[in-house]
Write a protein that holds these residues in place. Structure first.
Motif, short mmCIF file in Angstrom:
data_model
loop_
_atom_site.label_atom_id
_atom_site.label_comp_id
_atom_site.label_asym_id
_atom_site.label_seq_id
_atom_site.Cartn_x
_atom_site.Cartn_y
_atom_site.Cartn_z
N PRO A 178 33.59 34.05 36.25
CA PRO A 178 32.47 34.95 36.58
C PRO A 178 32.67 36.37 36.05
CG PRO A 178 33.08 33.64 38.48
CD PRO A 178 34.14 33.42 37.46
N PHE A 179 33.92 36.83 36.01
CA PHE A 179 34.21 38.17 35.50
C PHE A 179 34.01 38.23 33.99
CE2 PHE A 179 36.54 37.66 39.42
CZ PHE A 179 36.45 38.89 40.05
N GLU A 195 32.24 36.16 32.13
CA GLU A 195 30.81 35.95 31.84
C GLU A 195 30.02 37.24 32.01
OE1 GLU A 195 29.79 32.84 34.48
OE2 GLU A 195 30.81 31.27 33.32
N ASN A 196 30.56 38.15 32.84
CA ASN A 196 29.88 39.41 33.10
C ASN A 196 30.43 40.55 32.24
OD1 ASN A 196 27.77 40.67 34.49
ND2 ASN A 196 29.09 41.38 36.14
N GLY A 197 31.19 40.20 31.19
CA GLY A 197 31.59 41.21 30.22
C GLY A 197 33.06 41.57 30.16
N ASP A 223 30.74 38.16 45.80
CA ASP A 223 29.39 38.14 45.23
C ASP A 223 28.91 39.58 45.08
OD1 ASP A 223 27.04 37.01 44.27
OD2 ASP A 223 26.09 37.07 46.24
N PRO A 281 30.36 44.73 40.72
CA PRO A 281 29.91 45.36 39.48
C PRO A 281 30.65 44.77 38.28
CG PRO A 281 31.48 46.77 40.60
CD PRO A 281 31.20 45.62 41.54
N PRO A 282 30.19 45.01 37.08
CA PRO A 282 30.91 44.52 35.89
C PRO A 282 32.29 45.17 35.78
CG PRO A 282 28.67 45.19 35.34
CD PRO A 282 28.92 45.69 36.72
#
Length: 217
Positions: free
Chosen positions: A163-164, A166-168, A138, A141-142
């Motif tokens: 999750p990775f 979705e974060n760019g 949790d 960083p991106p």
């Protein structure tokens, strides 16, 4: 094909153009892998004998498929370091500014091995090891790129990578001869854009590049 007898460090350097310093890092990694494998389950003995082709060269090809300037990488289930350590070595060899590879490995002995390799190769500034399950992470960083090799079927792996992405991040995933089947199965649970890039180490294998990943509703 038995590459053990036909493909070694000199072949690897000729094919990749790595510096002597980078080649020495791979040599150290190979030595430590052999030493640690005597008491820790890192890779099978047969594949260890084929280190330079099956592991080193196969992992080395990934940075060339990343977006220009990609310097933040995450490797899920890093294990013995394929492809994460090779990526860290490659980013250092290419002098990529502010390069950082996060090696995520929940098994303590394997995480300790990764840290030992980074310490002896002098690359602790280019990579870090997180001895945690990726599902529990949790506040990271991106990342520019997330990767994983021989961790899980694609459908399950995308759940870990979501999750990775979705974060760019984009996902770069080496897969073997059944990659087309895995893509078909994954599309039952996931929507994504995918492109296939032939592997330089096997006519049947491919690296899958995935972007815009969302779960099927």
């Amino acid at each position: 094909m038995n590459h053990e007898r036909t493909y070694g460090a000199e072949n690897f350097q000729a094919d990749t153009g790595v510096s002597r310093e980078t080649l020495e890092r791979f040599v150290i990694w190979r030595r430590l892998l052999s030493e640690w494998s005597a008491h820790t389950n890192l890779v099978g003995r047969a594949t260890l004998d084929d280190f330079w082709f099956r592991h080193a060269l196969d992992s080395w090809q990934l940075p060339d498929l990343a977006p220009a300037g990609a310097n933040r990488w995450a490797d899920i289930g890093a294990g013995a370091g394929f492809p994460g350590l090779a990526i860290a070595f490659g980013l250092a060899d290419r002098a990529v500014p502010n390069a950082r590879v996060t090696l995520i490995e929940s098994i303590g002995k394997k995480a300790a091995f990764l840290r030992a390799v980074l310490a002896e190769t002098g690359l602790t500034s280019h990579a870090e090891v997180l001895a945690e399950r990726v599902e529990t992470l949790d506040g990271l960083p991106p990342f520019d790129v997330v990767t994983a090799r021989a961790v899980a079927p694609l459908e399950k792996l995308l759940g870990l990578m979501a999750p990775f992405v979705e974060n760019g991040a984009i996902a770069l995933i080496p897969k073997g001869a059944r990659h087309a089947e895995e893509l078909t199965a994954a599309r039952k649970s996931w929507n994504f854009e995918a492109s296939l890039h032939p592997s330089i180490t096997s006519d049947e294998a491919a690296i899958i590049r995935i972007e815009r990943l969302t779960r099927v509703r």
